[in-house]
Design an enzyme around this catalytic site. Structure first.
Site, short mmCIF file in Angstrom:
data_model
loop_
_atom_site.label_atom_id
_atom_site.label_comp_id
_atom_site.label_asym_id
_atom_site.label_seq_id
_atom_site.Cartn_x
_atom_site.Cartn_y
_atom_site.Cartn_z
CD GLU A 321 -11.99 17.75 13.13
OE1 GLU A 321 -11.79 17.16 12.05
OE2 GLU A 321 -11.66 17.28 14.24
CB CYS A 414 -10.75 9.20 13.63
SG CYS A 414 -11.33 10.65 12.73
#
Lengths: 658, 658
Positions: A321, A414
């Site tokens: 990420e 998230c």
């Protein structure tokens, strides 16, 4: 929409506080802040963002508690409180943050619009959080329930301070919105606990450490602003400066390879990098730290110049990420996590306040309309965690969080509540003021109120932006005899504009932009009208030749919107064979029936017919181009934010031109 | 190099076996095999591959035991045998396979060249393996030591059958090389145990299941070939056909989304897919299963047409080590695991035997010289797990297994011993024969022996290939009165060749290629000379326009070699600004001093000078191209396999042309 409750706009400072906040926004300024600009109050009353926020308020937010219940997050809080028996649910140590981000979002929503139902849900969940807190202030259901109460032993991956940060942010929002102390008390108790544990060697504190995922740092600055307690600011400063010294093994992923003050580019996990940079900007604002400010300016430029997708999306790699190398900006494997877009807005806004420079809001605009907004479906019920710029014909999707298809919720959830909190607090990112006037950063039909050393100034705005380029402003409130400057951001993408003040019209030569601002200094009178007209002709955009992924391609843009082709609008074949004719004119068609009402851009092109070349797709560069051009076809492009709201199929932002 | 020991070439079939093996190779044929071609014996005596194999034999292989000792693999075996006390070492459940692959490599090496020292090490480690086996045949140190003896409860990730497969392959190699039964007995006992546990519902077996990582399937076919026991073949067939039915949750990663017989493209984890396909080809060969053969042909074509890098590298994604969408072939993020290149060679060889078609060996050649060989350093001491086609200027590398820099060993050390076993067994992939003659698939100075229904035919070869295109063949052994066909593969990359038989010379029009084979049928006599001359002019190669990653780029190739630019050969700036002049001629310079002796290709180009365009790298496509052309420069390209053997720096295979 109704005006915000006055309680939210002017919640009293806590007793004993020296707070000097200027808005309800998530970013305030402390008493000694060195910011160029102060946040100004704004309301969104109609138009593009109003619609998105209505969906957020009516669909996304109300569904939150049920989703948090079925995913187990609320169950975990009850379990930690000893109210029920059972097993911890969820796969990650940071699942509590889903609750905190929802609470923050709901609080911002309550700040602008009372809702008995929502308020009841908020207070119910606040109580669950409070009940789960341990007597000394610690709170993390994963470590309480799964790790047998072990604390701070896995700072690299444990996310304990990250969770604390989101709790503190939620508490600040809840306090600003409702004036109620309950969640703020929980947050202060936890922050005091953290302050008693963490510190430099020799400070007498038990642990010299940082959390692998920054977040507590911005939260502590906000807690300082809300409470006036300077030790929260100092704790934030301690944490920010301990990154990059190997406390977490020196990994770039955790922002631990090099201190921010020495870094020359953004690196590692994108969201972690951006939250840390937001905290650095907060610290530079509050303390006047010139080195941190310079680091922020340097790293922002490195990011925008070499590591930002056209959509404002950030993060090149799926597997960590993280940011890639400079100019490594893939399309189909663009990671561009929705949370990274949100973090980018948060950081850029802090840099805008700190420096007063318009380019930060240029990036915010681009990110909001594209890389951020694509993260939520038009109906507010489905989400994207990653936001690619290309989906191939016949794409096979592994599913899960990294899918290029919208999902109802994620194992790592998230992004959805993060989207909710940004939409619910969007008015915090629209305007600023300083002693000289009011600055409008983003255009939406609404009302903007600045503060000139205690003297209010206000304008109202009407606009169909981004579909139309006309922005009408009316001075609503002004001192009678004191000239001030109304500063209008002329977006970086805008090559041509006109502005009319009363009966006088200027073009961009008569009224030039300085550093992104069109500054109109006048002795204003209530009722004065200004019309800014931004030319919105659709345009073809090319990338720096070092962006290998898009060599020989162009993208369609109009105003702040990046466009894309979707399969469903372009039948008769796949998208991977399409070639755009870059010399043909682009046409604009507003389609009120389509995707909630969008302006489409229609281009010309053709499909390449590629002959079967046998089993090997590589051949002599001297041979004839494989295949022939099909007949001319019309290519219909839609705004990128609206993709993936109909049937599955290919999608492309960047289009080959030959 | 010495001739192989006769014991290895003609190890007797075990008592009671009906085996009809035709070579020492890892792929034999069973008694009822339906192959078009049989493996033929070959020796590599000098030249390119001989040098690489010498490094393997003198450096890489002898270092194996020490590396396996320091990484803990041998310790784990002793621990499982109860010979020592301590903790399991290593991060993965499949660390035993590093030992097995080294044993296999060392056995193939012993088969061609006796070495007392190596033999002693092999027998020492074989004893460690034997001692670690449990009484009922089970053997896996991770599950014995870490999982408390729990078995077959985590087939998706546990790798128990995968480990068994590599053990069996090693045992077959060890038996063929040394004739000794010890390791084969271990393998048979484990295979019998597996056979007693796994089977279809209703078969009375305890578990209907497959391993998430295929490997045991090819191994069981080989065990059938070595022992003549058909139930091993049947067990392999059972496993292959149980993939794709959801036993592992239906994930493409584990090859469980769709049965091979129905699949239309390669997908999921590349090595897993390729090992499974190799087993399917083995089964089709042994049983005549036309559906499995058709699936292999279909999937091979789908792979080569849409999912293979120019280097033969396979696997587009870092995060699941898997194939991407069709034409998704990134450069810098190419995964191209070294093990996937090896698996590709193994599968293609089985397809070559099954079908007799030359294109499978075309891909083998490309893979061997490029995507495979890049996996080991020239000195045989450092390795690449991933094999990108581009490393940018200023690349920052996270380190670890997925680094684009060579590493001494890996946490997941699958690749190094896999390279060792392929180099040690390379002669198994060079030639075949059938009742009509001998087929030469790969050219190296050496000796090739075929079998025409019991009548031997042999040719020797001398060549400086791939540096020079002349391949001289001499008939060494032939029946006096029986014409037969010497088939020479004319590589797919070769546009022009000549061949001389005795005094007669033919060009490609007089002696045309049919399906990749130049077939020379004669009544040969010993001493007959044939010279095949393949034109080796360097060439520029372009990709199918659907390969987005390389739009507007070309690659330099010469013969079977893909070339690349490395920073160290092209000073005066970085590589990311380089543009190749595609109309200028390419020059060839042999450099015996460089990288062990390579032929370089010198091209012309320039560096683009890109002006600072502010903070946003995207601009109107109508504006002037940003930057100007620098002066012409010479570009020196080296063979891709030799990259990353000097200082760190940029590397590019595909070069922009404008």
């Amino acid at each position: 929409m109704p005006r915000p409750r006055s309680a939210a706009l002017s919640s009293p400072a806590p007793a004993g506080s020296d707070q000097a906040g200027t808005s309800t926004g998530p970013v305030r300024l402390g008493p000694g802040a060195k910011a160029a600009l102060a946040p100004a109050a704004a309301e969104v009353r109609a138009g593009f963002w109003s619609t998105r926020r209505e969906v957020n308020a009516r669909i996304s937010l109300p569904q939150g508690p049920d989703l948090l219940e079925s995913a187990g997050n609320l169950h975990n809080l009850r379990l930690a409180a000893g109210a029920v028996e059972g097993e911890f649910r969820g796969a990650y140590p940071f699942v509590d943050t889903d609750v905190y981000k929802w609470l923050e979002a709901a609080s911002w929503q309550l700040a602008k619009e009372p809702s008995g139902g929502l308020e009841t849900e908020v207070e119910r969940i606040v109580s669950l959080v409070a009940d789960a807190q341990q007597p000394d202030g610690y709170l993390n259901t994963w470590f309480q329930l799964v790790k047998g109460g072990e604390r701070y032993k896995d700072l690299r991956w444990g996310h304990e301070l990250y969770c604390a940060g989101h709790l503190i942010q939620a508490a600040v929002a809840h306090h600003r919105a409702t004036g109620r102390p309950q969640l703020l008390d929980v947050a202060r108790k936890f922050a005091d606990h953290i302050d008693s544990v963490f510190g430099l060697p020799g400070s007498g504190k038990e642990i010299d450490g940082i959390d692998g995922h920054p977040e507590v740092e911005t939260a502590l600055v906000e807690l300082y602003r809300e409470t006036g307690k300077r030790r929260y600011l100092e704790l934030a400063g301690y944490f920010v400066d301990r990154f990059g010294h190997g406390l977490l093994g020196g990994e770039a992923y955790c922002q631990d390879r090099v201190p921010l003050r020495e870094a020359d580019t953004v690196e590692g996990h994108a969201v972690r990098q951006l939250y840390l940079l937001a905290a650095a900007a907060d610290l530079a604002t509050e303390t006047g730290d010139a080195e941190l400010r310079a680091a922020g300016e340097r790293l922002w430029r490195a990011m925008t110049t070499t590591k930002t997708h056209l959509t404002g999306g950030l993060g090149a790699h799926h597997d960590e990420e993280d940011f890639g190398d400079p100019y490594e900006l893939p399309n189909e494997r663009a990671y561009c996590e929705t949370c990274a877009a949100i973090a980018s807005v948060q950081w850029s806004w802090r840099m805008a306040l700190l420096t007063g420079e318009a380019r930060y809001s240029d990036l915010i605009e681009r990110t909001l309309y594209n890389g951020f907004l694509a993260g939520v479906s038009l109906d507010g019920e489905r989400w994207l965690y990653v936001n690619p710029l290309q989906v191939r014909d016949g794409h096979t999707d592994p599913g899960g969080d990294q899918s290029a298809r919208r999902t109802r919720w994620f194992r790592c959830a998230c992004c959805p509540p993060n989207v909710m909190r940004l939409l619910a607090s969007l008015e915090h990112y629209l305007a600023t003021s300083d002693t000289g006037g009011l600055q409008i950063h983003q255009y939406t039909t609404g009302h903007y109120t600045g503060d000139l050393d205690g003297t209010p100034v206000a304008v109202s705005v009407e606009t169909e932006y981004p579909w139309q380029g006309a922005i009408s402003l009316t001075v609503e409130e002004t001192p009678a005899d004191r000239p001030w400057t109304l500063s209008l951001r002329v977006p970086q993408w805008c090559a041509e504009y006109r502005v009319r003040c009363g009966d006088t019209e200027y073009d961009q030569h008569d009224a030039p932009v300085a550093d992104g601002w069109l500054r109109l200094e006048r002795a204003w009178a209530p009722g004065d009208r200004i019309v800014l007209e931004l030319a919105l002709a659709p345009r073809l955009t090319a990338a720096d030749p070092r962006v290998d992924a898009v060599r020989g391609c162009v993208a369609i843009e109009r105003g702040p919107l990046v466009y894309c082709l979707e399969q469903v609008d372009n039948p008769g074949g796949g998208l991977d064979d399409i070639v755009l004719n870059r010399t043909a004119p682009l046409a604009v068609r507003h389609r009120p029936d389509l995707l909630g009402g969008v302006t489409t851009v229609v281009a010309s092109g053709h499909r390449r017919r590629i002959a079967d070349a046998g089993w090997w797709p590589y051949a002599s560069a001297d041979s004839e181009a494989p295949g022939t051009d099909g007949p001319p076809i019309e290519l219909t492009a839609i705004p990128y934010y609206a993709w993936a709201n109909r049937q599955d199929g290919g999608m492309r932002v960047w289009l080959p031109t030959s």
